[in-house]
Design a protein around this motif. Sequence first.
Motif, PDB file in Angstrom:
ATOM      1  N   THR C 121       0.819  -1.220   0.000  1.00  0.00           N
ATOM      2  CA  THR C 121       0.000   0.000   0.000  1.00  0.00           C
ATOM      3  C   THR C 121       0.849   1.264   0.000  1.00  0.00           C
ATOM      4  OG1 THR C 121      -1.571  -1.232   1.345  1.00  0.00           O
ATOM      5  CG2 THR C 121      -1.871   1.173   1.228  1.00  0.00           C
ATOM      6  N   TRP C 122       1.934   1.256   0.742  1.00  0.00           N
ATOM      7  CA  TRP C 122       2.727   2.476   0.935  1.00  0.00           C
ATOM      8  C   TRP C 122       4.007   2.497   0.107  1.00  0.00           C
ATOM      9  CZ3 TRP C 122      -0.730   5.242   3.165  1.00  0.00           C
ATOM     10  CH2 TRP C 122      -1.599   4.676   4.097  1.00  0.00           C
ATOM     11  N   GLN C 123       4.118   1.576  -0.838  1.00  0.00           N
ATOM     12  CA  GLN C 123       5.352   1.518  -1.637  1.00  0.00           C
ATOM     13  C   GLN C 123       5.198   2.251  -2.972  1.00  0.00           C
ATOM     14  OE1 GLN C 123       5.918  -2.837  -1.704  1.00  0.00           O
ATOM     15  NE2 GLN C 123       7.922  -2.498  -0.754  1.00  0.00           N
ATOM     16  N   GLY C 124       6.107   3.151  -3.245  1.00  0.00           N
ATOM     17  CA  GLY C 124       6.213   3.760  -4.561  1.00  0.00           C
ATOM     18  C   GLY C 124       7.603   3.507  -5.123  1.00  0.00           C
ATOM     19  N   ILE C 125       7.724   3.582  -6.442  1.00  0.00           N
ATOM     20  CA  ILE C 125       9.025   3.399  -7.101  1.00  0.00           C
ATOM     21  C   ILE C 125       9.551   4.782  -7.455  1.00  0.00           C
ATOM     22  CG2 ILE C 125      10.259   2.240  -8.969  1.00  0.00           C
ATOM     23  CD1 ILE C 125       7.740   0.496  -9.376  1.00  0.00           C
ATOM     24  N   TYR C 126      10.755   5.087  -6.997  1.00  0.00           N
ATOM     25  CA  TYR C 126      11.315   6.417  -7.199  1.00  0.00           C
ATOM     26  C   TYR C 126      12.670   6.363  -7.899  1.00  0.00           C
ATOM     27  CZ  TYR C 126       7.693   8.096  -4.111  1.00  0.00           C
ATOM     28  OH  TYR C 126       6.475   8.393  -3.579  1.00  0.00           O
ATOM     29  N   LEU C 127      12.858   7.295  -8.800  1.00  0.00           N
ATOM     30  CA  LEU C 127      14.182   7.621  -9.321  1.00  0.00           C
ATOM     31  C   LEU C 127      14.748   8.705  -8.419  1.00  0.00           C
ATOM     32  CD1 LEU C 127      16.383   7.738 -11.609  1.00  0.00           C
ATOM     33  CD2 LEU C 127      14.921   9.427 -12.719  1.00  0.00           C
ATOM     34  N   TRP C 128      15.988   8.518  -8.010  1.00  0.00           N
ATOM     35  CA  TRP C 128      16.627   9.483  -7.110  1.00  0.00           C
ATOM     36  C   TRP C 128      17.847  10.073  -7.838  1.00  0.00           C
ATOM     37  CZ3 TRP C 128      18.170   7.904  -1.384  1.00  0.00           C
ATOM     38  CH2 TRP C 128      18.475   9.048  -0.649  1.00  0.00           C
ATOM     39  N   GLU C 129      17.724  11.314  -8.200  1.00  0.00           N
ATOM     40  CA  GLU C 129      18.825  12.015  -8.871  1.00  0.00           C
ATOM     41  C   GLU C 129      19.805  12.528  -7.818  1.00  0.00           C
ATOM     42  OE1 GLU C 129      21.393  13.136 -10.990  1.00  0.00           O
ATOM     43  OE2 GLU C 129      19.678  12.865 -12.352  1.00  0.00           O
ATOM     44  N   HIS C 130      21.088  12.213  -7.992  1.00  0.00           N
ATOM     45  CA  HIS C 130      22.085  12.635  -7.007  1.00  0.00           C
ATOM     46  C   HIS C 130      22.953  13.803  -7.491  1.00  0.00           C
ATOM     47  CE1 HIS C 130      20.863   9.265  -4.672  1.00  0.00           C
ATOM     48  NE2 HIS C 130      21.349   8.378  -5.488  1.00  0.00           N
ATOM     49  N   ARG C 131      22.881  14.120  -8.770  1.00  0.00           N
ATOM     50  CA  ARG C 131      23.699  15.233  -9.275  1.00  0.00           C
ATOM     51  C   ARG C 131      22.943  16.548  -9.116  1.00  0.00           C
ATOM     52  NH1 ARG C 131      28.082  14.002 -12.317  1.00  0.00           N
ATOM     53  NH2 ARG C 131      28.678  16.027 -11.469  1.00  0.00           N
ATOM     54  N   TYR C 132      23.678  17.630  -8.788  1.00  0.00           N
ATOM     55  CA  TYR C 132      23.027  18.926  -8.533  1.00  0.00           C
ATOM     56  C   TYR C 132      22.169  19.409  -9.712  1.00  0.00           C
ATOM     57  CZ  TYR C 132      26.414  19.603  -4.664  1.00  0.00           C
ATOM     58  OH  TYR C 132      27.161  19.490  -3.520  1.00  0.00           O
ATOM     59  N   ARG C 133      22.688  19.235 -10.918  1.00  0.00           N
ATOM     60  CA  ARG C 133      21.994  19.800 -12.089  1.00  0.00           C
ATOM     61  C   ARG C 133      21.105  18.807 -12.819  1.00  0.00           C
ATOM     62  NH1 ARG C 133      26.081  24.055 -15.026  1.00  0.00           N
ATOM     63  NH2 ARG C 133      26.509  25.301 -13.161  1.00  0.00           N
ATOM     64  N   GLY C 134      21.080  17.559 -12.355  1.00  0.00           N
ATOM     65  CA  GLY C 134      20.258  16.559 -13.034  1.00  0.00           C
ATOM     66  C   GLY C 134      20.858  16.152 -14.368  1.00  0.00           C
ATOM     67  N   ARG C 135      20.166  15.246 -15.030  1.00  0.00           N
ATOM     68  CA  ARG C 135      20.652  14.654 -16.271  1.00  0.00           C
ATOM     69  C   ARG C 135      19.467  14.039 -17.006  1.00  0.00           C
ATOM     70  NH1 ARG C 135      24.901  16.215 -14.583  1.00  0.00           N
ATOM     71  NH2 ARG C 135      26.990  15.335 -14.721  1.00  0.00           N
TER      72      ARG C 135
END
Lengths: 145, 145, 145
Positions: C121-135
Motif C-alpha cells: 500500500t505504501w510503496q512507490g518506485i522512485y528515481l533518485w537524482e544525485h547530481r546537482y543539475r540533473g541529467r
Amino acid sequence: MEPAEPLSAMFQTTFSIHTRERCTVDITERVAAAVRDSGVARGLAHVFLQHTSASLMLCENADADVRRDLEAFFQRLVPDGDDLFVHRAEGADDMSAHVRSVVTHNDLTIPVRDGRLALGTWQGIYLWEHRYRGRERSLVVTVHD
Amino acid sequence: MEPAEPLSAMFQTTFSIHTRERCTVDITERVAAAVRDSGVARGLAHVFLQHTSASLMLCENADADVRRDLEAFFQRLVPDGDDLFVHRAEGADDMSAHVRSVVTHNDLTIPVRDGRLALGTWQGIYLWEHRYRGRERSLVVTVHD
Amino acid sequence: MEPAEPLSAMFQTTFSIHTRERCTVDITERVAAAVRDSGVARGLAHVFLQHTSASLMLCENADADVRRDLEAFFQRLVPDGDDLFVHRAEGADDMSAHVRSVVTHNDLTIPVRDGRLALGTWQGIYLWEHRYRGRERSLVVTVHD
C-alpha cells in the motif's frame, strides 16, 4: 505445419574468482560471455554471489579512483575491528565484511537487449572483496528470455 | 506426435510473518518450500517484501552475533529519533526504519539449481523488522524457469 | 486439437526522465504502464537504471517528508566534496553521487499479480537524482511471465 517458436531459454552457469586481497574485480566480461553463450536476444541476466563477506556492484568503469574512493568511504563508514562488534572470530575484517555485504549487493539483474547486456556507457559489474586476504568466490549467472 | 516439452513455469505465492519487535527472522525455509512447491528445477526465485519499514537480507547464518552486530551498527548509523528527521508521526523508529529499508533491500533474487536454492554455505535469507513493536509483514515469492 | 497455451512473454521497453536538479521522481505509474502494455498477468517486472550517479528505490509514498529526510540523511552520510574523495573531476557532487548509487539500488524487481504491480500500500518506485543539475536518465523496464 509451421515450425514451433522456440521455447523460452533458461541458461545457468557458474564461475569463481580467486581474490588475493581486499579489492574490486571487473567481472563485466565474464557476465557478457554468459549472455553470449545463452543465445538470449532479449531478456534478463542475473548475477549471484554465494558469499556474505564480499559484494557485487554496478560502478563507474572509467576512472579507477571511483573504486578507490568507495573503498576509502567504506573503511570510514564501517571501521574494521570496530569495538561495537562482537563477532570477530576471523579478525578485524570479519564483521565489517558482513556489514559491507548487507549495505551493498549480493545479486544484480541486468537487462539483455539485442543479445547484449544493456548496461549504460559508464556501468561496469564489479566483484568487491572485503576480506584482507581474499577468498575463492563463487558466482552463479542465470540468463533467460 | 511427440509430447510437447513443458511450458515454462511461473509460480507465485504469498505468506506473512508476524514480527513482535525489532528483530531478524530466518525465512530461508519458507522460500525453499516455495521452490519445492513450484517444481522448478533450474531458474530463479524472487522474494519481495511489501513494506518500507522492514528489509530483506542475505546474511551469515551460523553465528547469531552477526545479526546482533548488524543491528548495533544500524542503530549507530541511523539513530532512532534523529533530530535530522521531520517525518516522525509514528515515533522515534518511524523514519529510521525507512532509511534502513532503503540502505538494505526489499527484494532479493536467488538462483534455483537442481530444484533447490543455490545459496552459499553460509547464506541465509532474513526478514529484518525495523519497527519497535513489529507488524504483520507480507511477502510475495515468485519462482520461475 | 486444443489451442496451444500462449508461450511465455518477455516485454521490454525503455524510457527516460529528465531531472533538473537533485530530487526524487515518482516513476511508479511509468512502470505500471509497462506492465499493462506487456499483457503479463502473473510474473515479474524489472526496472533498471543505466547510470551510476542516480538510484532507484522503493520508498514510502504518502508523506513527502520521508524523501526529504532520506535526502538529508544521505547528505550527512556521504558529504558532497568530502576531502576523502580523489575523484572530483565533475565537482563536489560527483563522487558522493557514485557512493549514494552503490549504497542504494540501480535495479529493482517487483512481482506482477493479476496484471498489476504487487506493491504494498505504501510503496512507490522512485528515481533518485544525485547530481546537482540533473541529467537525462535512461531506464529499461522488462516484464515477463
